[in-house]
Design an enzyme around this catalytic site. Structure first.
Site, PDB file in Angstrom:
ATOM      1  N   LEU A  98       0.877  -1.168   0.000  1.00 34.27           N
ATOM      2  CA  LEU A  98       0.000   0.000   0.000  1.00 34.27           C
ATOM      3  C   LEU A  98       0.915   1.218   0.000  1.00 34.27           C
ATOM      4  CD1 LEU A  98      -2.811  -0.709   2.665  1.00 34.27           C
ATOM      5  CD2 LEU A  98      -3.013  -0.869   0.182  1.00 34.27           C
ATOM      6  N   ASP A  99       0.590   2.220  -0.809  1.00 34.04           N
ATOM      7  CA  ASP A  99       1.376   3.450  -0.816  1.00 34.04           C
ATOM      8  C   ASP A  99       1.414   4.057   0.585  1.00 34.04           C
ATOM      9  OD1 ASP A  99       1.729   3.214  -3.526  1.00 34.04           O
ATOM     10  OD2 ASP A  99       0.233   4.712  -4.071  1.00 34.04           O
ATOM     11  N   ARG A 100       2.416   4.849   0.826  1.00 32.73           N
ATOM     12  CA  ARG A 100       2.568   5.521   2.119  1.00 32.73           C
ATOM     13  C   ARG A 100       1.277   6.229   2.561  1.00 32.73           C
ATOM     14  NH1 ARG A 100       7.649   8.967   3.827  1.00 32.73           N
ATOM     15  NH2 ARG A 100       6.956   9.771   5.826  1.00 32.73           N
TER      16      ARG A 100
END
Length: 217
Positions: free
Chosen positions: A54-56
């Protein structure tokens, strides 16, 4: 940042990852999920391992495997497109249509000035996202995204180039104005496990989504 556990059994954990928490330690330092794996052992000897990315900025359902065999099986389920994923995103704009499917191949490009990003490209990897409009408020739209594929930044690029409106707060594909983070939330995850009961997790709507007047109903 508190890590809420949404699902737990002998081989899997699903946590509600906070927006702004990266999975890996940033080059510049700072907190990351890596620092928190010790507290997620929950009595086991091994650290759990994230199965997907998952992206930051993206909040919500993140699956971790509690042993190497489980990691291999869960990774295969993702690769074979057996996993059902439901995301909620707030786009900066209004949509004329109620639902649709975006099929835009994606390719990675990189420049010294801007770093790397994903772009729609005919010769890129196939990427398909189904979407549905849920609500509209103050020139913003709450959209449900159900990606068929799991390409890097898929929903972010598909929102910007497929819907014509980037996710609110997306500094790469839109504008960082309007929100302190890219407004994307992994709201639901279902992972089949053969004869065993599937892993089913639902992450509640984040407070920053609710603060803009939206609810997940």
């Amino acid at each position: 940042m508190e890590l809420e556990i949404l699902f737990e059994d002998g081989e899997a954990l699903v946590i509600d990852k906070p927006g702004g928490l990266p999975l890996d330690t940033p080059r510049a330092g700072g907190p990351s999920l890596e620092d928190r794996l010790d507290e997620l052992k929950l009595g086991f000897h091994r650290h759990p391992a994230p199965v997907h990315r998952l992206d930051r900025d993206t909040s919500g359902c993140l699956l971790l495997a509690r042993n190497p065999k489980a990691l291999k099986r869960f990774s295969a389920a993702f690769e074979e497109k057996q996993v059902q994923k439901r995301y909620l995103g707030i786009v900066a704009g209004t949509l004329a249509e109620m639902e649709g499917t975006i099929a835009l191949n994606l390719s990675k490009v990189s420049t010294a000035k801007d770093g790397w990003r994903m772009i729609p490209a005919k010769k890129g990897k196939p990427a398909v996202t189904h979407w549905r409009k849920l609500d509209e408020k103050n020139g913003l739209t709450l959209v449900e995204f159900r990606p068929e594929t799991g390409r890097t930044h898929q929903i972010r690029v598909h929102a910007a180039s497929g819907l014509g409106h980037a996710l609110l707060g997306d500094p790469v594909y839109g504008s960082s104005k309007g929100a302190p983070r890219t407004m994307l939330h992994a709201a639901g995850l279902t992972v089949p496990r053969g004869d065993k009961e599937p892993i089913v997790a639902v992450a509640p709507l984040p407070k920053d989504f609710a603060a803009l007047g939206f609810s997940d109903e």
